[in-house]
Scaffold this motif. Structure first.
Motif, short mmCIF file in Angstrom:
data_model
loop_
_atom_site.label_atom_id
_atom_site.label_comp_id
_atom_site.label_asym_id
_atom_site.label_seq_id
_atom_site.Cartn_x
_atom_site.Cartn_y
_atom_site.Cartn_z
N ILE B 26 -15.61 -44.89 -26.14
CA ILE B 26 -14.29 -45.89 -27.28
C ILE B 26 -15.23 -46.01 -28.88
CG2 ILE B 26 -12.82 -47.68 -28.33
CD1 ILE B 26 -11.81 -47.36 -25.11
N PHE B 27 -16.42 -47.13 -28.24
CA PHE B 27 -17.41 -47.38 -29.14
C PHE B 27 -18.22 -46.38 -29.83
CE2 PHE B 27 -17.53 -51.49 -27.30
CZ PHE B 27 -17.16 -52.65 -27.97
N ALA B 28 -18.61 -45.91 -29.36
CA ALA B 28 -19.38 -44.60 -30.16
C ALA B 28 -19.00 -43.56 -30.30
CB ALA B 28 -20.17 -44.01 -28.98
N THR B 29 -17.63 -43.05 -29.95
CA THR B 29 -16.52 -41.93 -30.40
C THR B 29 -16.14 -42.45 -31.54
OG1 THR B 29 -15.75 -41.61 -28.31
CG2 THR B 29 -14.72 -40.63 -30.70
N MET B 30 -16.09 -44.03 -31.96
CA MET B 30 -14.73 -44.50 -32.86
C MET B 30 -15.96 -44.66 -34.00
SD MET B 30 -12.21 -45.36 -32.84
CE MET B 30 -11.22 -44.54 -31.90
N GLY B 31 -17.51 -44.34 -33.90
CA GLY B 31 -19.07 -44.86 -34.33
C GLY B 31 -18.45 -43.56 -34.94
N GLU B 32 -18.50 -42.16 -34.29
CA GLU B 32 -19.00 -41.03 -34.88
C GLU B 32 -17.78 -40.72 -35.79
OE1 GLU B 32 -21.29 -38.59 -34.05
OE2 GLU B 32 -20.55 -37.17 -35.11
N LEU B 33 -16.71 -40.83 -35.17
CA LEU B 33 -15.89 -40.48 -36.21
C LEU B 33 -15.56 -41.43 -37.30
CD1 LEU B 33 -11.88 -40.78 -34.88
CD2 LEU B 33 -12.35 -42.18 -36.75
N ILE B 34 -15.86 -42.52 -37.28
CA ILE B 34 -16.15 -42.81 -38.75
C ILE B 34 -17.41 -42.80 -39.92
CG2 ILE B 34 -17.34 -44.90 -39.83
CD1 ILE B 34 -16.15 -47.08 -38.00
N CYS B 35 -18.40 -41.49 -39.26
CA CYS B 35 -19.31 -40.66 -39.78
C CYS B 35 -18.84 -39.58 -40.45
CB CYS B 35 -20.57 -40.62 -39.08
SG CYS B 35 -21.55 -42.07 -38.42
N GLU B 36 -17.98 -38.89 -39.85
CA GLU B 36 -17.67 -37.40 -39.97
C GLU B 36 -16.68 -37.49 -40.52
OE1 GLU B 36 -16.94 -34.79 -36.09
OE2 GLU B 36 -18.61 -35.54 -35.39
N ARG B 37 -15.33 -38.83 -40.38
CA ARG B 37 -14.55 -38.47 -41.77
C ARG B 37 -14.96 -39.06 -43.20
NH1 ARG B 37 -8.99 -39.16 -40.24
NH2 ARG B 37 -8.51 -37.97 -41.23
N ALA B 38 -16.08 -39.66 -43.16
CA ALA B 38 -17.24 -39.20 -44.54
C ALA B 38 -18.14 -38.27 -44.59
CB ALA B 38 -18.24 -40.63 -44.63
N GLY B 39 -17.10 -37.37 -43.78
CA GLY B 39 -18.00 -36.36 -44.33
C GLY B 39 -20.19 -36.07 -44.20
N VAL B 40 -19.86 -36.89 -42.97
CA VAL B 40 -22.05 -36.94 -42.16
C VAL B 40 -21.95 -36.68 -40.66
CG1 VAL B 40 -23.82 -37.60 -41.71
CG2 VAL B 40 -22.07 -38.22 -44.19
N LEU B 41 -22.01 -35.27 -40.39
CA LEU B 41 -22.11 -34.84 -38.83
C LEU B 41 -23.31 -36.29 -38.17
CD1 LEU B 41 -21.12 -34.04 -36.26
CD2 LEU B 41 -23.53 -31.77 -37.49
N ASN B 42 -22.90 -37.13 -37.13
CA ASN B 42 -24.36 -37.76 -37.12
C ASN B 42 -24.79 -37.59 -35.17
OD1 ASN B 42 -26.28 -39.36 -35.90
ND2 ASN B 42 -24.84 -41.35 -36.79
N LEU B 43 -25.59 -36.62 -35.34
CA LEU B 43 -26.19 -36.12 -34.20
C LEU B 43 -26.91 -36.78 -32.69
CD1 LEU B 43 -26.12 -32.26 -34.27
CD2 LEU B 43 -24.76 -33.38 -33.22
N GLY B 44 -27.63 -37.72 -34.40
CA GLY B 44 -28.32 -39.08 -34.02
C GLY B 44 -27.61 -39.97 -32.30
N ILE B 45 -26.46 -39.46 -32.47
CA ILE B 45 -25.45 -40.68 -31.34
C ILE B 45 -26.56 -41.02 -29.78
CG2 ILE B 45 -24.14 -38.29 -30.53
CD1 ILE B 45 -21.91 -40.54 -30.83
N GLU B 46 -26.96 -40.15 -29.34
CA GLU B 46 -27.04 -39.65 -28.22
C GLU B 46 -28.58 -41.01 -28.57
OE1 GLU B 46 -25.99 -38.09 -25.59
OE2 GLU B 46 -27.60 -38.60 -23.68
N GLY B 47 -28.99 -40.83 -29.11
CA GLY B 47 -30.26 -41.65 -29.67
C GLY B 47 -29.89 -42.89 -30.13
N ILE B 48 -29.21 -43.23 -31.15
CA ILE B 48 -29.08 -44.37 -31.06
C ILE B 48 -28.18 -45.34 -30.41
CG2 ILE B 48 -27.36 -45.69 -32.62
CD1 ILE B 48 -27.64 -43.05 -34.71
N MET B 49 -27.26 -44.61 -29.60
CA MET B 49 -26.86 -45.22 -27.93
C MET B 49 -27.34 -46.06 -27.12
SD MET B 49 -24.17 -42.59 -26.75
CE MET B 49 -23.16 -44.25 -25.68
N THR B 50 -29.19 -45.00 -27.24
CA THR B 50 -29.92 -45.50 -26.05
C THR B 50 -31.37 -46.61 -26.79
OG1 THR B 50 -30.59 -43.17 -25.73
CG2 THR B 50 -32.68 -43.89 -25.41
N VAL B 51 -31.49 -46.24 -28.20
CA VAL B 51 -31.85 -47.79 -29.07
C VAL B 51 -30.73 -49.19 -28.40
CG1 VAL B 51 -31.46 -48.71 -31.09
CG2 VAL B 51 -32.46 -46.47 -30.78
N GLY B 52 -29.41 -48.86 -28.62
CA GLY B 52 -28.55 -49.69 -28.25
C GLY B 52 -28.47 -50.28 -27.28
#
Lengths: 349, 315
Positions: B26-52
């Motif tokens: 839910i957290f990560a999906t909301m994060g990606e949703l915000i990025c994409e809603r603003a027009g930016v695909l964020n494929l960094g998601i997998e790595g950013i989750m690792t960082v978190g």
């Protein structure tokens, strides 16, 4: 700030920015080395020595570069047509599985016949694995990035299933590994007693072949046109979807050759760890080569050198070998930035 | 056996697990949703989750309290978001290539840091993770109380986040600007608002949420950090955003459905008792994600300016 297109950049500028990108990579790596409590110059010295400092090191670097040339070519071909194939990892394993199926005694033939059969079979398997996402993209508009990424996980589980089931080595003491391929299926060593094998020669020839396709053939022209501007390509009468499917078949087939080379050339059998992410690293290799097939050979050797050198350095200097992955990722990001800077000028206002 | 397979759905344990599995998604999906809603695909998601996952856990291991860990994770995620945003928005680099690069960088930096910081330990040290916190009153409700209101605080935060994201996106001027940046950036600029600022800001906030999703794994679901523990969850979240048609409520539903399915396959594995190879079950979540993408693809309405770089003054 805004970007303005530059007039055609001079040769010097075209080389200056990528050189600065590589420099930036080493600066960032130096900072990390200091954080890890070592001296950067000494560590870089050890990396270079470990990569090219001896005949053993050089052979090891070329051996490691071999699968990277194949996956790098696979990515270069696909990205040129803006087909985002992030699934080279799975396609590599598809080629490896096919090598085991055909090469462990199912076909009794001399090497001159068996090896070509394996190569064709493996390329078909890899091509088919990317055909699915390509058709989903052209027919249903499903983004191929996500499907190819997810297929990596699915296919690796499938390989795990095979290695614990039908392809399991009965003599393997319970380890998930396959039988060894027969002698006729082995790619011979280039130098007796060294690990470097004819997969490397095959990789060089593949790079030349891909370069010919990209630069001289109609398909190559169409792929570049589709990648540059799909709408314009369609308007010019190029069958965009068919070109994308052909690109996918070529790309998947090339990635599968990395699997053939690793199994038939290097390891002799299939385990779940024959690829430490060569499919993903291929993306970096291709981007560092600016998607040029011949450049892929050079960038693959460069990247392999960093990996092999960092492994050797890690053993003696105690800096974690993950530094090589950091360097490769940093090189990717700084290189794409550098390419942009050769084409555009930043105006601050 | 068929009856057993059905009975699973009626146990509270199953639904408790489903909600727990859903939380990081839910957290990560909301994060990606915000990025994409603003027009930016964020494929960094997998790595950013690792960082978190690493930074949150490590903060607690180093003596910080749990909420400090969450904050540190979010901050580190936002920093990688800033990098992705800077490269893709003002510099207009390929969002695909940059995103993959961010994932490679974030993952390898995490592993490097782990090895430098914990060079001595052979097995990863454990922390005292978030404990279930029964919500007074609500947890008394039969069935629902047990499944929804006896979770850890981070799970409650996940649900609150969905409401907050929906409220900001649809009820505030800021949300309007974010959505417009992803649909019609020229209109945003015409209002005197900087598209660059909105997009980079959205990627940073989105990346912070992805990192909290990763931190959930090490600080709530488990109590330790392992290599490759994100295991494709980021990519699944990208599929969930498409499945949810870029709407927070639908994406939440998708995440819960997906998690329920994931929790179900684990239990089904036990019921079927080794007749079917376990790998088949492990494959199902990934296959389900692809199927979901195919099902919704035809009627998917992407944000119109998704993956389209914007240059000021360009029409």
């Amino acid at each position: 700030m805004r970007l303005e297109p530059k007039p055609a950049p001079s040769m010097a500028v075209t080389l200056l920015y990528p050189a600065m990108a590589i420099l930036a990579t080493f600066v960032i790596a130096a900072i990390l080395v200091m954080i890890a409590g070592a001296a950067p110059l000494q560590v870089f010295g050890l990396v270079i020595k470990g990569a090219v400092g001896s005949q053993f090191a050089l052979v090891e670097t070329l051996t490691r570069a071999t699968p990277l040339i194949f996956t790098g070519l696979a990515i270069a071909v696909a990205f040129r047509a803006k087909l985002w194939n992030i699934g080279a990892e799975a396609q590599l394993y598809a080629g490896a599985v096919m090598t085991i199926i055909l090469g462990t005694g199912a076909i009794a033939a001399p090497a001159g016949i068996l090896i070509p059969i394996i190569i064709v079979g493996a390329m078909t398997a890899g091509a088919l694995l990317l055909l699915g996402p390509a058709i989903l993209k052209t027919r249903f508009g499903v983004d191929e990035v996500v499907t190819t990424l997810l297929l990596n996980f699915i296919f690796l589980l499938f390989v795990s299933l095979l290695l614990e089931g039908p392809l399991k080595d009965p003599m393997g003491l319970g380890w998930p590994q396959s039988e060894r391929v027969v002698a006729e299926a082995r790619l011979p060593r280039i130098i007796q007693g060294k690990r470097l094998h004819y997969g490397f020669i095959l990789a060089i020839f593949s790079a030349i072949a891909v370069w010919l396709i990209m630069a001289k053939s109609v398909l190559g022209y169409e792929m570049r046109a589709v990648g540059h501007n799909p709408e314009a390509a369609r308007f010019a009468g190029i069958p965009v979807n068919r070109v994308l499917v052909k690109t996918a078949l070529l790309s998947g087939g090339l990635a599968a050759l990395a699997g053939v080379s690793e199994v038939a050339g290097l390891k002799g059998n299939l385990t779940l760890d024959i690829s430490p992410g060569y499919g993903y690293t291929g993306i970096v290799v291709a981007m560092l080569a600016l998607l040029n097939p011949l450049g892929v050979v050079i960038s693959a050797i460069f990247v392999a050198g960093i990996f092999v050198g960092a492994d050797a350095m890690s053993r003696s200097a105690g800096v974690p070998s993950y530094i090589s992955d950091v360097m490769v990722a940093t090189a990717l990001l700084s290189m794409v930035t550098a390419i942009m800077l050769t084409r555009f000028r930043i105006r601050w206002r | 056996m068929l009856l057993d397979a059905f009975d699973i759905l009626l146990t509270t344990g199953f639904w408790v697990a489903a909600i727990r599995i859903a939380s990081p998604l839910i957290f990560a999906t909301m994060g990606e949703l915000i990025c994409e809603r603003a027009g930016v695909l964020n494929l960094g998601i997998e790595g950013i989750m690792t960082v978190g996952a690493f930074t949150g856990w490590f903060t607690v291991y180093a003596g910080g309290d749990l909420w400090t860990g969450v904050m540190v994770a979010a901050l580190c995620g936002a920093m990688f978001g800033l990098l992705h945003g800077f490269l893709t928005v003002p510099l207009g680099l390929s969002q695909h290539v940059t995103g993959i690069g961010i994932t490679l960088l974030a993952t390898s930096l995490t592993y490097f840091t782990y090895r430098v910081a914990l060079s001595e330990s052979t097995s990863p040290p454990k922390i005292e993770p978030f404990q279930p916190y029964p919500v007074p009153g609500l947890s008394e409700i039969p069935f629902l109380g047990e499944t929804l209101f006896m979770q850890t605080p981070l799970t409650y935060l996940a649900f609150i986040t969905v409401g907050l994201v929906a409220w900001v996106l649809y009820r505030t001027p800021l949300g309007l600007a974010v959505r417009a940046a992803g649909e019609n950036p020229v209109a945003v600029e015409a209002q005197g608002i900087s598209v660059t600022a909105i997009r980079v800001g959205a990627v940073m906030v989105g990346s912070a949420l992805m990192a909290i999703g990763g931190a959930f794994l090490t600080m709530s679901a488990f109590n330790s950090f392992f290599f490759e523990m994100i295991n494709g969850r980021g990519w699944i979240c990208i599929a969930l955003v498409v499945f949810g048609s870029w709407r927070p409520g639908k994406a939440l539903l998708g995440a819960i459905l997906f998690a329920a399915f994931d929790a179900y396959q684990v239990r089904l594995q036990q019921v079927t008792g080794g007749v079917i190879p376990y790998q088949i079950f492990l494959m199902l979540p990934y296959i389900l994600s692809i199927v979901a993408l195919i099902v919704v693809a035809r009627r998917a309405s992407y944000p119109k300016a998704l993956m389209v770089p914007y240059q000021k003054g360009e029409r």
